[in-house]
Design an enzyme around this catalytic site. Structure first.
Site, PDB file in Angstrom:
ATOM      1  N   ARG A 273      10.649  -6.418 -12.078  1.00 43.46           N
ATOM      2  CA  ARG A 273      10.827  -7.445 -11.046  1.00 43.46           C
ATOM      3  C   ARG A 273      10.256  -8.748 -11.604  1.00 43.46           C
ATOM      4  O   ARG A 273       9.042  -8.904 -11.686  1.00 43.46           O
ATOM      5  CB  ARG A 273      10.071  -6.997  -9.792  1.00 43.46           C
ATOM      6  N   HIS A 277       7.368 -10.129  -5.174  1.00 45.82           N
ATOM      7  CA  HIS A 277       7.896  -9.028  -4.352  1.00 45.82           C
ATOM      8  C   HIS A 277       8.839  -9.592  -3.288  1.00 45.82           C
ATOM      9  O   HIS A 277       9.964  -9.134  -3.122  1.00 45.82           O
ATOM     10  CB  HIS A 277       6.732  -8.273  -3.705  1.00 45.82           C
ATOM     11  N   TYR A 286      -1.999 -10.422  -9.365  1.00 45.89           N
ATOM     12  CA  TYR A 286      -2.185  -9.030  -9.802  1.00 45.89           C
ATOM     13  C   TYR A 286      -1.496  -8.671 -11.112  1.00 45.89           C
ATOM     14  O   TYR A 286      -1.520  -7.525 -11.529  1.00 45.89           O
ATOM     15  CB  TYR A 286      -1.750  -8.053  -8.685  1.00 45.89           C
TER      16      TYR A 286
HETATM   17  C1  LIG Z   1       7.110   2.968   5.635  1.00 48.64           C
HETATM   18  C2  LIG Z   1       6.719   1.642   5.075  1.00 48.64           C
HETATM   19  N1  LIG Z   1       5.466   1.478   4.586  1.00 48.64           N
HETATM   20  C3  LIG Z   1       5.088   0.286   4.071  1.00 48.64           C
HETATM   21  C4  LIG Z   1       5.958  -0.766   4.051  1.00 48.64           C
HETATM   22  C5  LIG Z   1       5.537  -2.113   3.458  1.00 48.64           C
HETATM   23  N2  LIG Z   1       6.213  -2.303   2.161  1.00 48.64           N
HETATM   24  C6  LIG Z   1       7.283  -3.110   2.053  1.00 48.64           C
HETATM   25  S1  LIG Z   1       7.889  -3.154   0.485  1.00 48.64           S
HETATM   26  C7  LIG Z   1       6.696  -2.079  -0.064  1.00 48.64           C
HETATM   27  C8  LIG Z   1       6.661  -1.675  -1.523  1.00 48.64           C
HETATM   28  C9  LIG Z   1       7.878  -0.953  -1.968  1.00 48.64           C
HETATM   29  O1  LIG Z   1       7.856  -0.796  -3.368  1.00 48.64           O
HETATM   30  P1  LIG Z   1       9.043  -0.126  -4.153  1.00 48.64           P
HETATM   31  O2  LIG Z   1       9.471   1.119  -3.476  1.00 48.64           O
HETATM   32  O3  LIG Z   1       8.627  -0.025  -5.567  1.00 48.64           O
HETATM   33  O4  LIG Z   1      10.262  -1.167  -3.986  1.00 48.64           O
HETATM   34  P2  LIG Z   1      10.369  -2.687  -4.500  1.00 48.64           P
HETATM   35  O5  LIG Z   1       9.919  -3.564  -3.371  1.00 48.64           O
HETATM   36  O6  LIG Z   1       9.540  -2.820  -5.719  1.00 48.64           O
HETATM   37  O7  LIG Z   1      11.821  -2.915  -4.768  1.00 48.64           O
HETATM   38  C10 LIG Z   1       5.850  -1.713   0.971  1.00 48.64           C
HETATM   39  C11 LIG Z   1       4.697  -0.816   0.816  1.00 48.64           C
HETATM   40  C12 LIG Z   1       7.258  -0.564   4.582  1.00 48.64           C
HETATM   41  N3  LIG Z   1       8.176  -1.532   4.603  1.00 48.64           N
HETATM   42  N4  LIG Z   1       7.613   0.644   5.072  1.00 48.64           N
END
Ligand SMILES: Cc1ncc(C[n+]2csc(CCOP(=O)(O)OP(=O)(O)O)c2C)c(N)n1
Ligand SMILES: [Mg+2]
Length: 380
Positions: A273, A277, A286
């Protein structure tokens, strides 16, 4: 050293790059090197015309242009938030282009490149991030479900849908998108148990972009993610997620296997990425700038451009025409976004269930009466 100890030392967050103390990981399917040279892979041969190669480049360049414009619009207050795909264009366009017309895809919130490949109008995605609606496209017509913000939930939706497809005796396959962080989520593991047990025609496409917001991959897993599939009883494969040709070939093969009744595959698209985020995040808090610099050398668009130029598949006039098309697209996205009318506040009640329920109807009536009490902007 015990076997357990050995098993905890195989993660290399950036293979061959920033972690020289960790072993190299050769298990990465690649058809195009970062320098743009074609590599032969006996298991994943790809017969592709020059025309298709140019159109893949066009898709990559246009979705990046869209992404840049959306990020700018958020900074100018025209979007509530934006989840950038910067750096993940090849993973998404490659996966999206591997889908057959009847296949169904279940995205997270970042799959703008897949939306593009499915023919979704960018403005129908922008409306979601502007808070105008929950996504303006028809998920059935486009064979592309609405975005899912709840991490991992779409893997259950995709698996359930695939089990339905299976029971209908249809030949369609299903593609579920998830992130590296989502692999730790209960729903994802539950979905994989069901998918494996029923040999459901679903492919789990994990974009390992190295982070779940600020949490790095090594806090998510002690083994390479694609190896998790073995524990569920189906194949796992790691593909260079910045190589659009490899992603296309690997995803196409996995979808075909699903269609033929061979059950699920887990694809780990190894990528990065390059942006934040979301626009609410500051990645400089970080991660080191040097890490981003390393990944810039593997840029998915630059590598296809190098290949097209090096092999005489596209000339300067072609690249200029794509740039011009990008400018037009960006202008259309900008104008279309700022001109979107605000929805009526109470319209949110219309999109909770397919059919209105009495408690919800009562809440809507209360909400509308409350709003009506502010005649001329002042509570009466
Ligand atoms: C059930 C849930 N827990 C926490 C969140 C908050 N949250 C949003 S994005 C994220 C990280 C996701 O990381 P990843 O699966 O690696 O996907 P990326 O964003 O890197 O594409 C979190 C913890 C959420 N949206 N849903
Ligand atoms: Mg991630």
């Amino acid at each position: 050293m015990t076997a357990l100890r050995q098993a905890t030392e195989v993660v290399d967050p950036v293979p061959g790059a920033s972690a020289p103390h960790l072993p190299q990981q050769p298990d990465l399917v690649q058809l195009l090197t970062p320098e743009g040279e074609r590599v032969e892979q006996p298991d994943y041969s790809l017969d592709i015309s020059d025309e298709e190669l140019r159109s893949l480049y066009r898709d990559l360049a246009l979705v990046r242009r869209w992404d840049v414009e959306a990020t700018a619009l958020q900074r100018q207050g025209e979007l509530g938030i934006w989840a950038s795909l910067l750096g993940q264009e090849a993973a998404q366009v490659g996966a999206g282009r591997a889908l057959a017309d009847g296949d169904m895809a279940f995205p997270t919130y970042r799959e703008h490149g897949v939306a593009w490949a499915r023919g979704v109008d960018p403005l129908d995605v922008m409306s979601l991030f502007r808070g105008v609606d929950n996504g303006g496209w028809d998920p059935v017509a486009r064979r592309f479900n609405l975005y899912t913000i709840v991490i991992g939930a779409q893997c259950l939706h995709a698996t359930g849908y695939a089990m339905g497809v299976q029971r209908d005796g249809s030949e369609d396959a299903v593609l579920a998108f998830l992130g590296d962080g989502a692999t730790s989520q209960g729903e994802v593991n539950e979905a994989m148990v069901f998918a494996a047990s029923f040999a459901a025609p679903v492919v789990f496409f994990c974009q390992n972009n190295q982070y779940a917001i600020s949490v790095p991959l090594e806090r998510q897993t002690r083994i390479p993610l694609y190896q998790r599939a073995a524990g569920f009883g189906f194949p796992g494969v790691r593909v260079d997620g910045n190589d659009v040709l490899a992603v296309l070939a690997v995803t196409r093969a996995a979808l075909q296997a699903a269609r033929e009744g061979q059950g699920p595959t887990f694809i780990e698209a190894f990528t990065y990425r390059m942006g934040a985020h979301t626009t609410s995040d500051d990645p400089t808090r970080y991660r080191l700038a040097s890490e981003l610099e390393e990944w810039k050398l593997r840029d998915p668009i630059a590598r296809l451009k190098a290949h097209l130029s090096r092999d005489g598949i596209a000339d300067a006039a072609f690249f200029e025409s794509v740039d011009a098309e990008g400018d037009e697209l960006a202008a259309r996205i900008r104008t279309g976004t700022v001109e979107m009318p605000d929805p009526a506040p109470s319209s949110m009640f219309e999109h909770v269930y397919a059919e209105q329920t009495p408690p919800l109807a009562a809440q809507q009536a209360e909400f509308e009466a409350y709003h009506a009490s502010f005649e001329g902007g002042v509570e009466r």
